[in-house]
Design an enzyme around this catalytic site. Structure first.
Site, PDB file in Angstrom:
ATOM      1  N   CYS A 113     -12.313  14.236  11.811  1.00  0.00           N
ATOM      2  CA  CYS A 113     -11.972  12.799  11.750  1.00  0.00           C
ATOM      3  C   CYS A 113     -10.477  12.557  11.925  1.00  0.00           C
ATOM      4  CB  CYS A 113     -12.449  12.193  10.430  1.00  0.00           C
ATOM      5  SG  CYS A 113     -14.209  12.414  10.166  1.00  0.00           S
ATOM      6  N   HIS A 246      -8.609   5.204   9.887  1.00  0.00           N
ATOM      7  CA  HIS A 246      -9.908   5.861  10.089  1.00  0.00           C
ATOM      8  C   HIS A 246     -10.925   5.138   9.205  1.00  0.00           C
ATOM      9  CE1 HIS A 246     -13.129   8.629  10.334  1.00  0.00           C
ATOM     10  NE2 HIS A 246     -12.933   9.203   9.153  1.00  0.00           N
ATOM     11  N   ASN A 276     -18.890   5.724   9.887  1.00  0.00           N
ATOM     12  CA  ASN A 276     -17.840   6.704  10.148  1.00  0.00           C
ATOM     13  C   ASN A 276     -18.134   7.402  11.476  1.00  0.00           C
ATOM     14  OD1 ASN A 276     -16.138   8.905  10.223  1.00  0.00           O
ATOM     15  ND2 ASN A 276     -16.444   9.476   8.082  1.00  0.00           N
TER      16      ASN A 276
HETATM   17  O1  UT7 Z   1     -14.330  11.038   7.496  1.00  0.00           O
HETATM   18  C1  UT7 Z   1     -13.844  12.153   6.822  1.00  0.00           C
HETATM   19  C2  UT7 Z   1     -13.512  11.830   5.453  1.00  0.00           C
HETATM   20  N1  UT7 Z   1     -14.695  11.463   4.708  1.00  0.00           N
HETATM   21  C3  UT7 Z   1     -14.559  10.616   3.720  1.00  0.00           C
HETATM   22  O2  UT7 Z   1     -13.497  10.093   3.548  1.00  0.00           O
HETATM   23  C4  UT7 Z   1     -15.711  10.380   2.790  1.00  0.00           C
HETATM   24  C5  UT7 Z   1     -15.220  10.431   1.365  1.00  0.00           C
HETATM   25  N2  UT7 Z   1     -16.234  10.209   0.358  1.00  0.00           N
HETATM   26  C6  UT7 Z   1     -16.848   9.027   0.191  1.00  0.00           C
HETATM   27  O3  UT7 Z   1     -16.674   8.129   0.978  1.00  0.00           O
HETATM   28  C7  UT7 Z   1     -17.716   8.853  -1.029  1.00  0.00           C
HETATM   29  O4  UT7 Z   1     -17.532   9.938  -1.904  1.00  0.00           O
HETATM   30  C8  UT7 Z   1     -19.223   8.705  -0.692  1.00  0.00           C
HETATM   31  C9  UT7 Z   1     -19.502   7.364  -0.033  1.00  0.00           C
HETATM   32  C10 UT7 Z   1     -19.659   9.838   0.200  1.00  0.00           C
HETATM   33  C11 UT7 Z   1     -20.060   8.769  -1.985  1.00  0.00           C
HETATM   34  O5  UT7 Z   1     -19.616   7.779  -2.905  1.00  0.00           O
HETATM   35  P1  UT7 Z   1     -19.371   8.182  -4.433  1.00  0.00           P
HETATM   36  O6  UT7 Z   1     -19.024   6.947  -5.139  1.00  0.00           O
HETATM   37  O7  UT7 Z   1     -18.336   9.293  -4.427  1.00  0.00           O
HETATM   38  O8  UT7 Z   1     -20.772   8.675  -4.898  1.00  0.00           O
HETATM   39  P2  UT7 Z   1     -21.200  10.114  -5.481  1.00  0.00           P
HETATM   40  O9  UT7 Z   1     -21.156  11.151  -4.417  1.00  0.00           O
HETATM   41  O10 UT7 Z   1     -20.421  10.361  -6.731  1.00  0.00           O
HETATM   42  O11 UT7 Z   1     -22.710   9.861  -5.863  1.00  0.00           O
HETATM   43  C12 UT7 Z   1     -23.061   8.960  -6.907  1.00  0.00           C
HETATM   44  C13 UT7 Z   1     -24.548   8.971  -7.076  1.00  0.00           C
HETATM   45  C14 UT7 Z   1     -25.163  10.368  -7.225  1.00  0.00           C
HETATM   46  O12 UT7 Z   1     -26.214  10.298  -8.162  1.00  0.00           O
HETATM   47  P3  UT7 Z   1     -25.991  10.780  -9.683  1.00  0.00           P
HETATM   48  O13 UT7 Z   1     -25.624  12.224  -9.574  1.00  0.00           O
HETATM   49  O14 UT7 Z   1     -24.895   9.925 -10.207  1.00  0.00           O
HETATM   50  O15 UT7 Z   1     -27.319  10.526 -10.312  1.00  0.00           O
HETATM   51  C15 UT7 Z   1     -25.742  10.650  -5.859  1.00  0.00           C
HETATM   52  O16 UT7 Z   1     -26.828  11.535  -5.906  1.00  0.00           O
HETATM   53  O17 UT7 Z   1     -25.177   8.395  -5.913  1.00  0.00           O
HETATM   54  C16 UT7 Z   1     -26.205   9.280  -5.436  1.00  0.00           C
HETATM   55  N3  UT7 Z   1     -26.299   9.125  -3.990  1.00  0.00           N
HETATM   56  C17 UT7 Z   1     -27.031   8.166  -3.409  1.00  0.00           C
HETATM   57  N4  UT7 Z   1     -27.817   7.197  -3.894  1.00  0.00           N
HETATM   58  C18 UT7 Z   1     -28.414   6.363  -3.027  1.00  0.00           C
HETATM   59  C19 UT7 Z   1     -25.669   9.842  -3.048  1.00  0.00           C
HETATM   60  N5  UT7 Z   1     -25.994   9.370  -1.840  1.00  0.00           N
HETATM   61  C20 UT7 Z   1     -26.824   8.322  -2.031  1.00  0.00           C
HETATM   62  C21 UT7 Z   1     -27.487   7.437  -1.168  1.00  0.00           C
HETATM   63  N6  UT7 Z   1     -28.258   6.465  -1.707  1.00  0.00           N
HETATM   64  N7  UT7 Z   1     -27.340   7.479   0.182  1.00  0.00           N
END
Ligand code: UT7
Length: 319
Positions: A113, A246, A276
């Site tokens: 990215c 980005h 993305n």
């Molecule tokens: O382009 C290169 C750089 N990439 C980035 O910059 C991406 C950086 N990361 C992010 O944008 C975020 O971390 C995400 C959007 C990927 C995730 O957001 P988050 O607020 O960090 O969520 P999380 O990974 O902490 O997940 C929270 C909860 C989890 O459940 P528990 O463990 O709290 O019960 C996940 O299992 O959300 C759950 N979860 C989902 N729920 C519904 C993860 N994916 C999904 C989903 N739908 N698609």
């Protein structure tokens, strides 16, 4: 001697997949995707579309806006993580599709990215070093091919698309500062271990991401790198007319804007419609803001990105 962007172009595949479509495929909700990432929909390449096809359409539009003939391009750099083939480079395939026979150089750049800012900085150095006069810089991806559509933590985040710019030697200021970084210690946090060739999957090609770790790292280093390029020029955050970031996550974008003291009115945001698109996201956003008239001559633009590796960087330019 500076290098200046004289044309932009972009291309999005026709098929749109929205969050409600995804609700039918994986255990997710529109509410979760929008609140965590800001994404509402993304474009998905047709089965017979490869990265160079998307790159071609974006490039033709950029070349038309620049008002040049393709043969004037003496360097093509394609930033991509999803090349058509292991080799030759997508840049060489694009050169052929553009009908360029003048023998200029062409190569791909792999910084995931971060690819577009890496490629733009490289193109600027070629021009200022006198080795090229007119450079086509493209970010193009078919990330949908390396998504595990059963993995809700990744498949809801990414999309396909391409953006391109034509950069030309100029006596007027264009790109005025750039800074690139990488830190390979984190290469396992965001990766795709296998490979893809002519649409065939070899090994495990799918994107794996430790989202929270990437998020925290991104917010920290993007704030630092935008400060670094500003410091190189003596400009302040308040001098920036447009942040063109980005487009990975609206919360990361908002954090960077806040650090710069910028209103979101000064930020080009396309993450809701594009998702993305990795190396394509900045030139897609840039082209949208150029074509709708938001970006005007003389304005200062700050481009920044982070990607797997990690790689990250920023480019400051005068439009
Ligand atoms: O382009 C290169 C750089 N990439 C980035 O910059 C991406 C950086 N990361 C992010 O944008 C975020 O971390 C995400 C959007 C990927 C995730 O957001 P988050 O607020 O960090 O969520 P999380 O990974 O902490 O997940 C929270 C909860 C989890 O459940 P528990 O463990 O709290 O019960 C996940 O299992 O959300 C759950 N979860 C989902 N729920 C519904 C993860 N994916 C999904 C989903 N739908 N698609």
């Amino acid at each position: 001697m500076y290098s200046k962007i004289i044309g932009t172009g972009s291309y999005l595949p026709a098929k749109v997949l929205n969050n409600f479509d995804l609700e039918k495929i994986v255990d997710t909700t529109d509410e979760w995707i929008v609140s965590r990432s800001g994404i509402h929909e993304r474009h998905i390449a047709a089965d017979d579309e490869v990265t160079s096809d998307l790159a071609l359409q974006a490039s033709l539009r950029a070349i038309a806006m620049a008002g040049i003939s393709a043969d004037e391009i003496d360097l093509i750099i394609v930033a991509t993580t999803t090349p058509d083939k292991t080799f030759p480079s997508t840049a060489c395939i694009l050169q052929d599709k553009l009908g360029i026979t003048s023998g200029g150089a062409a190569f791909d750049m792999q910084a995931v990215c971060g690819g577009f800012v890496y490629a733009l900085n490289t193109a600027d150095l070629y021009i200022r070093g006198g080795q090229a006069k007119t450079v086509l810089v493209v970010g193009a991806e078919v990330l949908s091919r390396i998504l595990d559509w059963t993995d809700r933590t990744t498949c809801v985040l990414f999309g396909d698309g391409a953006g391109a710019v034509v950069l030309q030697a100029s006596e007027e200021p264009g790109i005025i500062a750039a800074k690139l970084h990488s830190d390979g210690r984190h290469h396992a946090l965001l990766r795709a271990d296998g490979s893809i060739c002519n649409g065939e999957v070899q090994g495990d090609p799918f994107i794996k991401m430790e989202g929270q770790s990437v998020f925290k790292f991104a917010v920290t280093v993007l704030s630092k790198v935008v400060d670094e390029v500003l410091a190189d020029t003596g400009l302040q955050g308040s001098d920036i007319d447009w942040l063109v970031p980005h487009q990975a996550n609206i919360r990361i974008i908002e954090a960077t804007a806040k650090k710069l003291g910028l209103s979101m009115d000064n930020v080009v945001v396309t993450v809701a419609q594009h998702g993305n698109t990795s190396s394509a996201s900045i030139p897609l956003a840039l082209d949208a803001a150029v074509r709708d008239g938001s970006i005007k001559a003389g304005q200062h633009l700050l481009l920044e990105a982070i990607g797997g590796g990690f790689t990250w960087g920023a480019v400051l330019l005068r439009w």
